[in-house]
Design an enzyme around this catalytic site. Structure first.
Site, mmCIF file in Angstrom:
data_model
loop_
_atom_site.group_PDB
_atom_site.id
_atom_site.type_symbol
_atom_site.label_atom_id
_atom_site.label_comp_id
_atom_site.label_asym_id
_atom_site.label_seq_id
_atom_site.Cartn_x
_atom_site.Cartn_y
_atom_site.Cartn_z
ATOM 1 N N LYS A 32 -10.650 -3.374 -1.572
ATOM 2 C CA LYS A 32 -11.003 -2.025 -2.028
ATOM 3 C C LYS A 32 -11.098 -2.035 -3.547
ATOM 4 O O LYS A 32 -10.179 -2.492 -4.232
ATOM 5 C CB LYS A 32 -9.948 -1.009 -1.589
ATOM 6 C CG LYS A 32 -10.235 0.400 -2.089
ATOM 7 C CD LYS A 32 -9.314 1.426 -1.456
ATOM 8 C CE LYS A 32 -8.025 1.652 -2.204
ATOM 9 N NZ LYS A 32 -8.183 2.444 -3.437
ATOM 10 N N ASP A 59 -14.201 2.729 -3.399
ATOM 11 C CA ASP A 59 -13.430 3.975 -3.281
ATOM 12 C C ASP A 59 -13.636 4.837 -4.523
ATOM 13 O O ASP A 59 -12.799 4.861 -5.420
ATOM 14 C CB ASP A 59 -11.951 3.570 -3.113
ATOM 15 C CG ASP A 59 -11.003 4.741 -2.996
ATOM 16 O OD1 ASP A 59 -11.460 5.861 -2.708
ATOM 17 O OD2 ASP A 59 -9.794 4.536 -3.192
ATOM 18 N N LEU A 60 -14.773 5.538 -4.571
ATOM 19 C CA LEU A 60 -15.096 6.345 -5.758
ATOM 20 C C LEU A 60 -14.978 7.849 -5.489
ATOM 21 O O LEU A 60 -15.109 8.651 -6.405
ATOM 22 C CB LEU A 60 -16.503 6.000 -6.280
ATOM 23 C CG LEU A 60 -16.704 4.545 -6.722
ATOM 24 C CD1 LEU A 60 -18.119 4.333 -7.250
ATOM 25 C CD2 LEU A 60 -15.684 4.140 -7.788
ATOM 26 N N LYS A 61 -14.771 8.228 -4.242
ATOM 27 C CA LYS A 61 -14.480 9.631 -3.873
ATOM 28 C C LYS A 61 -15.436 10.635 -4.536
ATOM 29 O O LYS A 61 -15.028 11.506 -5.300
ATOM 30 C CB LYS A 61 -13.034 9.989 -4.236
ATOM 31 C CG LYS A 61 -11.972 9.127 -3.552
ATOM 32 C CD LYS A 61 -10.581 9.675 -3.830
ATOM 33 C CE LYS A 61 -9.481 8.894 -3.157
ATOM 34 N NZ LYS A 61 -9.232 7.583 -3.714
ATOM 35 N N HIS A 63 -17.789 13.778 -5.331
ATOM 36 C CA HIS A 63 -17.678 15.220 -5.066
ATOM 37 C C HIS A 63 -18.496 15.953 -6.115
ATOM 38 O O HIS A 63 -18.078 16.069 -7.260
ATOM 39 C CB HIS A 63 -16.192 15.637 -5.136
ATOM 40 C CG HIS A 63 -15.948 17.052 -4.714
ATOM 41 N ND1 HIS A 63 -14.684 17.589 -4.626
ATOM 42 C CD2 HIS A 63 -16.794 18.037 -4.331
ATOM 43 C CE1 HIS A 63 -14.762 18.855 -4.231
ATOM 44 N NE2 HIS A 63 -16.033 19.143 -4.043
ATOM 45 N N ASP A 64 -19.683 16.407 -5.737
ATOM 46 C CA ASP A 64 -20.564 17.115 -6.680
ATOM 47 C C ASP A 64 -21.578 17.899 -5.852
ATOM 48 O O ASP A 64 -21.461 17.978 -4.623
ATOM 49 C CB ASP A 64 -21.251 16.101 -7.619
ATOM 50 C CG ASP A 64 -21.594 16.702 -8.982
ATOM 51 O OD1 ASP A 64 -22.090 17.845 -9.018
ATOM 52 O OD2 ASP A 64 -21.379 16.042 -9.992
ATOM 53 N N THR A 119 -3.229 12.983 -0.345
ATOM 54 C CA THR A 119 -1.801 13.012 0.035
ATOM 55 C C THR A 119 -0.929 13.454 -1.147
ATOM 56 O O THR A 119 0.242 13.747 -0.969
ATOM 57 C CB THR A 119 -1.331 11.646 0.570
ATOM 58 O OG1 THR A 119 -1.795 10.632 -0.306
ATOM 59 C CG2 THR A 119 -1.850 11.389 1.961
ATOM 60 N N ARG A 211 0.190 -2.912 -3.504
ATOM 61 C CA ARG A 211 1.298 -3.664 -4.099
ATOM 62 C C ARG A 211 2.082 -4.592 -3.173
ATOM 63 O O ARG A 211 2.523 -5.648 -3.637
ATOM 64 C CB ARG A 211 2.220 -2.692 -4.847
ATOM 65 C CG ARG A 211 1.542 -2.158 -6.102
ATOM 66 C CD ARG A 211 2.142 -0.870 -6.572
ATOM 67 N NE ARG A 211 1.870 0.217 -5.632
ATOM 68 C CZ ARG A 211 2.328 1.458 -5.779
ATOM 69 N NH1 ARG A 211 3.068 1.757 -6.819
ATOM 70 N NH2 ARG A 211 2.034 2.384 -4.891
HETATM 71 O O1 C5P Z 1 -0.012 -0.201 -3.777
HETATM 72 P P1 C5P Z 1 -0.241 0.668 -2.559
HETATM 73 O O2 C5P Z 1 -0.147 -0.083 -1.261
HETATM 74 O O3 C5P Z 1 0.605 1.925 -2.592
HETATM 75 O O4 C5P Z 1 -1.765 1.118 -2.718
HETATM 76 C C1 C5P Z 1 -2.378 2.023 -1.844
HETATM 77 C C2 C5P Z 1 -3.803 2.234 -2.241
HETATM 78 O O5 C5P Z 1 -4.336 3.283 -1.462
HETATM 79 C C3 C5P Z 1 -4.017 2.646 -3.704
HETATM 80 O O6 C5P Z 1 -5.288 2.123 -4.119
HETATM 81 C C4 C5P Z 1 -4.043 4.158 -3.636
HETATM 82 O O7 C5P Z 1 -4.803 4.716 -4.684
HETATM 83 C C5 C5P Z 1 -4.743 4.372 -2.291
HETATM 84 N N1 C5P Z 1 -4.481 5.667 -1.684
HETATM 85 C C6 C5P Z 1 -3.221 6.130 -1.360
HETATM 86 N N2 C5P Z 1 -3.060 7.356 -0.771
HETATM 87 C C7 C5P Z 1 -4.124 8.128 -0.516
HETATM 88 C C8 C5P Z 1 -5.406 7.671 -0.810
HETATM 89 C C9 C5P Z 1 -5.554 6.435 -1.410
HETATM 90 O O8 C5P Z 1 -2.241 5.432 -1.578
HETATM 91 N N3 C5P Z 1 -3.953 9.278 0.083
#
Ligand code: C5P
Length: 233
Positions: A32, A59-61, A63-64, A119, A211
């Site tokens: 991603k 993943d650029l989300k 919205h426009d 979230t 992570r």
């Molecule tokens: O490091 P980690 O496993 O927490 O990364 C989760 C990835 O998913 C990150 O790129 C974060 O921006 C993305 N993400 C998220 N919750 C969301 C939408 C996207 O953690 N609701």
């Protein structure tokens, strides 16, 4: 699309990203690319990772207004990514325009996924700032259904919502879920987490893992563990 683990490449530069991907010699994980890396390095980083043989979720989300999103999607379709996304809050007209823009002349297109409520938005913020008074779970399900009716392929959601989204929108409607942690791992700043195996059981189609893999001492081993727990290979 078959069940898969997507690595969130949340790095600030091309060098850091490619150094990380260089560790993977015998497998080519689905990755991603988010706003940070895309805005830092531009479309060339997408082309480069694609040339290396990885599948990409961009993943650029978006919205426009519909016309702007349609034109932006028409640019993104040439990057040949596998999955991209937008905010369902842009409404049906924007989502339909996005599909039009994303569809190539031969009729193929990347999968298009909607973000429902982030979230990071809770009930209180939604009521106060967005003036949406319904229960947040219901809002998420309504946005998922609207996305489905607009012709989208799925949603990004919490693994805790994946089962319910499938009940409402069908098993074919994809659920891509972040917030995954190993049972013995650090939770970090994620509030509601699930193990890869639990995410599979509840019906996530794809998990996005950052992570627990990128910060692991041995990222390749952590990735393979994740695949084995989630996909069962
Ligand atoms: O490091 P980690 O496993 O927490 O990364 C989760 C990835 O998913 C990150 O790129 C974060 O921006 C993305 N993400 C998220 N919750 C969301 C939408 C996207 O953690 N609701």
């Amino acid at each position: 699309m078959k069940r898969d683990v997507i690595i969130a490449c949340d790095f600030a530069s091309r060098e850091a990203t490619l150094a990380f991907l260089d560790k993977f010699t015998d497998v080519k994980p689905f990755v991603k690319i988010g706003m940070e890396l895309y805005y830092a390095e531009g479309p060339e980083i997408v082309r480069e990772i694609k040339r290396r043989g990885h599948k990409i979720f961009l993943d650029l989300k978006l919205h426009d207004i519909p016309n702007t999103v349609k034109k932006a999607m028409a640019v993104l379709r040439n990057l040949d990514v596998d999955v991209t996304n937008l905010h369902a809050a842009g409404t049906t007209a924007m989502m339909q325009a996005a599909i039009e823009g994303l569809t190539r002349e031969d009729g193929t297109r990347p999968l298009l996924i909607a973000v429902t409520q982030l979230t990071s938005t809770d009930q209180e913020a939604m009521e106060r700032d967005l003036l949406i008074k319904e229960p947040i779970d219901e809002v998420v399900m309504h946005y998922a259904e609207t996305a489905k009716n607009a012709g989208l392929d799925g949603v990004v959601c919490s693994p805790l919502e994946a089962g319910k989204v499938h009940d409402r929108c069908g098993q074919q409607f994809l659920t891509i879920t972040p917030g995954v942690r190993f049972a013995d791992g650090d939770v970090g700043d994620q509030k509601r987490v699930m193990t890869p195996a639990a995410a599979r059981e509840i019906g996530s189609d794809m998990i996005v893992v950052g992570r627990p893999i990128t910060a692991a001492e041995d990222p390749v081993a952590a990735y393979k563990r994740c695949v084995s727990e989630f996909v069962g290979e």
